[in-house]
Structures are given as structure tokens and as C-alpha cells.
Design an enzyme around this catalytic site. Sequence first.
Site, PDB file in Angstrom:
ATOM      1  N   HIS A  26       1.296  15.107   8.338  1.00 27.52           N
ATOM      2  CA  HIS A  26       2.074  14.039   7.505  1.00 27.52           C
ATOM      3  C   HIS A  26       1.513  12.850   7.532  1.00 27.52           C
ATOM      4  CE1 HIS A  26       6.408  12.638   5.879  1.00 27.52           C
ATOM      5  NE2 HIS A  26       5.603  11.598   6.369  1.00 27.52           N
ATOM      6  N   HIS A  28      -0.344   9.047   5.825  1.00 31.66           N
ATOM      7  CA  HIS A  28       0.367   8.083   4.479  1.00 31.66           C
ATOM      8  C   HIS A  28      -1.193   7.906   4.171  1.00 31.66           C
ATOM      9  CE1 HIS A  28       4.713   8.807   3.653  1.00 31.66           C
ATOM     10  NE2 HIS A  28       4.414   8.040   4.917  1.00 31.66           N
ATOM     11  N   LEU A  29      -1.968   8.080   3.278  1.00 31.72           N
ATOM     12  CA  LEU A  29      -3.699   7.202   3.158  1.00 31.72           C
ATOM     13  C   LEU A  29      -2.980   6.354   2.276  1.00 31.72           C
ATOM     14  CD1 LEU A  29      -5.449  10.244   3.325  1.00 31.72           C
ATOM     15  CD2 LEU A  29      -5.107   8.666   5.287  1.00 31.72           C
ATOM     16  N   ARG A  30      -2.375   6.124   1.712  1.00 32.32           N
ATOM     17  CA  ARG A  30      -1.797   4.807   0.346  1.00 32.32           C
ATOM     18  C   ARG A  30      -3.143   4.695  -0.830  1.00 32.32           C
ATOM     19  NH1 ARG A  30       2.814   4.112   1.984  1.00 32.32           N
ATOM     20  NH2 ARG A  30       2.856   2.735   4.724  1.00 32.32           N
ATOM     21  N   ASN A  54       3.886   9.531  -1.975  1.00 35.10           N
ATOM     22  CA  ASN A  54       4.808   8.414  -1.972  1.00 35.10           C
ATOM     23  C   ASN A  54       3.991   6.980  -2.702  1.00 35.10           C
ATOM     24  OD1 ASN A  54       4.437   8.057   0.948  1.00 35.10           O
ATOM     25  ND2 ASN A  54       6.084   6.624   0.845  1.00 35.10           N
ATOM     26  N   LYS A 112       7.309  16.716  -1.676  1.00 34.99           N
ATOM     27  CA  LYS A 112       7.873  16.694  -0.638  1.00 34.99           C
ATOM     28  C   LYS A 112       8.867  15.604  -1.395  1.00 34.99           C
ATOM     29  CE  LYS A 112       8.780  13.460   2.288  1.00 34.99           C
ATOM     30  NZ  LYS A 112       7.660  12.470   3.261  1.00 34.99           N
ATOM     31  N   HIS A 149      12.354  14.849   3.894  1.00 31.93           N
ATOM     32  CA  HIS A 149      12.280  13.326   4.474  1.00 31.93           C
ATOM     33  C   HIS A 149      14.251  13.860   4.483  1.00 31.93           C
ATOM     34  CE1 HIS A 149      12.392   9.015   5.718  1.00 31.93           C
ATOM     35  NE2 HIS A 149      13.271   9.027   5.809  1.00 31.93           N
ATOM     36  N   HIS A 187       9.290  14.522  10.301  1.00 28.39           N
ATOM     37  CA  HIS A 187       9.719  12.918  11.830  1.00 28.39           C
ATOM     38  C   HIS A 187      11.160  13.036  12.427  1.00 28.39           C
ATOM     39  CE1 HIS A 187      10.664  11.881   7.943  1.00 28.39           C
ATOM     40  NE2 HIS A 187       9.475  11.415   7.081  1.00 28.39           N
ATOM     41  N   LEU A 232      10.802   4.426   8.856  1.00 26.77           N
ATOM     42  CA  LEU A 232      12.084   5.721   8.382  1.00 26.77           C
ATOM     43  C   LEU A 232      11.205   6.940   9.060  1.00 26.77           C
ATOM     44  CD1 LEU A 232      13.163   3.170   6.426  1.00 26.77           C
ATOM     45  CD2 LEU A 232      14.976   3.479   7.883  1.00 26.77           C
ATOM     46  N   ASP A 260       2.874  10.686  10.958  1.00 25.05           N
ATOM     47  CA  ASP A 260       3.714   9.932   9.775  1.00 25.05           C
ATOM     48  C   ASP A 260       3.096   7.912   9.623  1.00 25.05           C
ATOM     49  OD1 ASP A 260       5.552   8.769   7.337  1.00 25.05           O
ATOM     50  OD2 ASP A 260       7.058   8.776   9.181  1.00 25.05           O
ATOM     51  N   HIS A 264       1.206  -0.309   6.896  1.00 30.11           N
ATOM     52  CA  HIS A 264       1.577  -1.922   5.569  1.00 30.11           C
ATOM     53  C   HIS A 264       0.762  -3.035   6.226  1.00 30.11           C
ATOM     54  CE1 HIS A 264       5.126   0.512   3.968  1.00 30.11           C
ATOM     55  NE2 HIS A 264       5.126   0.220   5.219  1.00 30.11           N
ATOM     56  N   ALA A 276       9.280  -0.548   6.504  1.00 29.17           N
ATOM     57  CA  ALA A 276       9.143   0.917   7.119  1.00 29.17           C
ATOM     58  C   ALA A 276       7.985   1.059   7.194  1.00 29.17           C
ATOM     59  CB  ALA A 276      10.381   1.469   6.637  1.00 29.17           C
TER      60      ALA A 276
HETATM   61  O1  DOR Z   1       8.630   4.531   7.894  1.00 28.66           O
HETATM   62  C1  DOR Z   1       7.811   4.975   7.394  1.00 28.66           C
HETATM   63  N1  DOR Z   1       6.733   4.721   6.732  1.00 28.66           N
HETATM   64  N2  DOR Z   1       9.148   6.006   6.462  1.00 28.66           N
HETATM   65  C2  DOR Z   1       8.999   6.546   5.711  1.00 28.66           C
HETATM   66  O2  DOR Z   1       9.291   7.891   5.313  1.00 28.66           O
HETATM   67  C3  DOR Z   1       7.536   6.000   4.755  1.00 28.66           C
HETATM   68  C4  DOR Z   1       6.758   5.552   5.417  1.00 28.66           C
HETATM   69  C5  DOR Z   1       5.970   4.651   4.306  1.00 28.66           C
HETATM   70  O3  DOR Z   1       5.357   5.271   3.160  1.00 28.66           O
HETATM   71  O4  DOR Z   1       5.674   3.455   4.750  1.00 28.66           O
HETATM   72 ZN    ZN Z   2       6.520   9.611   5.726  1.00 28.94          ZN
END
Ligand code: DOR
Ligand code: ZN
Length: 364
Positions: A26, A28-30, A54, A112, A149, A187, A232, A260, A264, A276
Site C-alpha cells: 500500500h 502513494h507515489l503521486r 487517488n 480501491k 479504506h 492500514h 488517516l 501507506d 505531501h 493527512a
Molecule cells: O494519511 C493518509 N494519506 N491516509 C489516506 O488514506 C490517504 C493518504 C494520502 O493520499 O495522502
Molecule cells: Zn493510503
Amino acid sequence: MSSTQDPPCVASLPERICIRKPDDWHVHLRDGNLLSSVVPATARCFARAMVMPNLSPPIRTVAQAAAYRDRILAALPAGMAFTPLMTLYLTDSTPAHEIEAAHASGLVYGVKYYPAGATTNSENGVTQISRVYGVLAAMERLGLPLLLHGEVTAQEVDIFDREAVFIEQILEPLLRDFPALKVVLEHITTQNAVDFVLGQSARVGATITVHHLLFNRNAMLVGGIRPHHYCLPVLKRESHRQALLAAATSGDPHFFLGTDSAPHPRHAKESACGCAGIYSAPAALELYTEVFASQHALDRLEAFASCNGPAFYGLPENQDYLTLERRQWTLPAAFSGAETIVPLRAGESIQWTITEEESLRLAN
Ligand code: DOR
Ligand code: ZN
């Protein structure tokens, strides 16, 4: 501040461990100019990663997933091997034929489910689970896992209870209605989730992040609000962290590694309404190793990091191995590329180091 002097009990820990190369189930690579800052941090220690969809706009189609996969591969440093496992973002209007195409593509390994409004870029998520029952039936038939989620978003539900309420109100009925659907509760953060997952058959799994293993909610709120510990589902109380530690280090096949890691830009975290997400990738495997060492469970790290995930997804285990040595290094206070990103444990010392060596272990 962390000490450079080890406590005496550390002397009894092994100095090196060699494990099958792990995967991150799990992450997030953006996208865009963040990709080249973020992808190498994951690829340096994970052979594969389940890439969350996402983005803004989200990855809803196989064509979008394939193009995103190409951009991820283009962001890899030369010579670094890494396989992105793609996911689709479920919306109220995802057509069943997209699920069939996803399954047939060989690129998409999960779908997802974000409850609309639950987290970062979830505004296109599912507003009511009954709206996606047709799609879930197709996934059940094809064996394509649903990645949850697991939080409700109702205003009246306290943020610390959102996962427990999700399990009761959404997950239990879902598993009854789709008795063969493969489901990952992502998570997990609570004793409730651990107990629930342990009570299910092998078609239900759960990922556990390193930040939920390392910290309880005090780390976010005591002595000032610490936005870099805000994620989150939100960090919970210590008894829940203890339940997660027991689950992760138990070797039980329901539980596997999912960071996870969610970068950011610093300005979006350090804000009156901060995003988050915790960026753990730069030291993720080393930090999981610290956690397992602290529990005297290094012998079970490989199951959690490298074996239970592939077994759940029906994928082969990685054939390479890597070695971790108990040797300190200091994580940078921030990474500056297109944006400044502050990692988990910024500027602090990390107790384990991945050595360069990565080789096939001999049969003996
Ligand atoms: O903390 C989090 N960041 N929880 C998530 O479910 C999404 C993630 C994000 O994409 O920043
Ligand atoms: Zn996530």
C-alpha cells in the site's frame, strides 16, 4: 532526541538479518514532478508495490492505470528494478466491464474503495456501498481483491471510532453478501480490526503501516500539534498500538506490510488545515525492522514483509534477498526536489541500514 548509546539489552539483538526482498502492499507515489523524488525511495527496498489510485483526477480506467504505470517506471533511476502493481479507484459509476478489462490487463491487482470524503482525493469515492454491488459481484467472480479504506465518514461518528464503526456497519455485511470476495482492510489501526480480521478466513487480509506500529496518538498531540504525524486513519491510543504490534509480529498470514507512505509538500502539512499523510518511504523497511527488533521478533519480519502479502494475492515470492545491519544513520530533515517533503523521523537516527548486497541466498 535519540541517543547514540545503545541500551544494554540491545547487545542481545542480532547484528545482521537477511530476508527475502519485501513488497509494499500500500503506497502513494503521486504523479508529475513529485514522482522522481518519491519512486526511488520505495524502489530502493521493495521489489513491488501496490500503487494507490487517488490522484487528482483519480485512476479510474485500465488505460489510465497503464499510462500511470509507465510514468512510474520512467521515474525509476537507471538499473533499479521495481514492479508497480496498479489499482483502480472505485466510484459510484465504475462499470463492470472496466473491472473485467482490469482483470484481463495483467497490470491491475486490486480495486480501491474510498468512502467519499474519507481522506485525500476521496471526493470521487463511493457514496453508498450498495451502488457498487454490481462491480463487487464481478470482482468476486474474477478474484480481483477489494482494497478498503475502512472508515465511515458520518459526521456524528467520532474520528477515533470510524474504523470500528466501518467494520460493524459496512464490512460485516459486505463479507456476508460476497462470501468469496477477497478483501484487504488497509492500514488497520485498532484492536477491533485485529480481532475481526483474525476471525476471518484467508480471503481477508490487512496491511499495517510502520507509523501505526511506532506511534500512538500522543505523538500527534502531546506538547503541540505535530502535523507530520497526522494521517488517516488517525493514530489511536496505546492499547490499539499494542494490538497492532502483536498482530504484525505474530507471523499470522492475515497481516502484511503496507506503508501507506503518503508524501505531501511541507507547506500542505504545516498549515491551518494540514493534509493527512506520513512520508515513511525513505526509511520504511529500516523502521519496520526497528519495530520487530524492539519486540524481539526479527525472525518473523520476513513473513510479514515478504511472504504473507504474495500468499494473499497469489503472487510468487521475490527471489532476491537483502541484508539489514544494525548500524545507525541519520535521515535528512527534509527532501528537496520539486517540493520540500518532510519524512517520518526527519533528522533523527535510524538504527538499521540496508546493505548494498542483494543476492540469491544459497540453499544452505
Ligand atoms: O494519511 C493518509 N494519506 N491516509 C489516506 O488514506 C490517504 C493518504 C494520502 O493520499 O495522502
Ligand atoms: Zn493510503
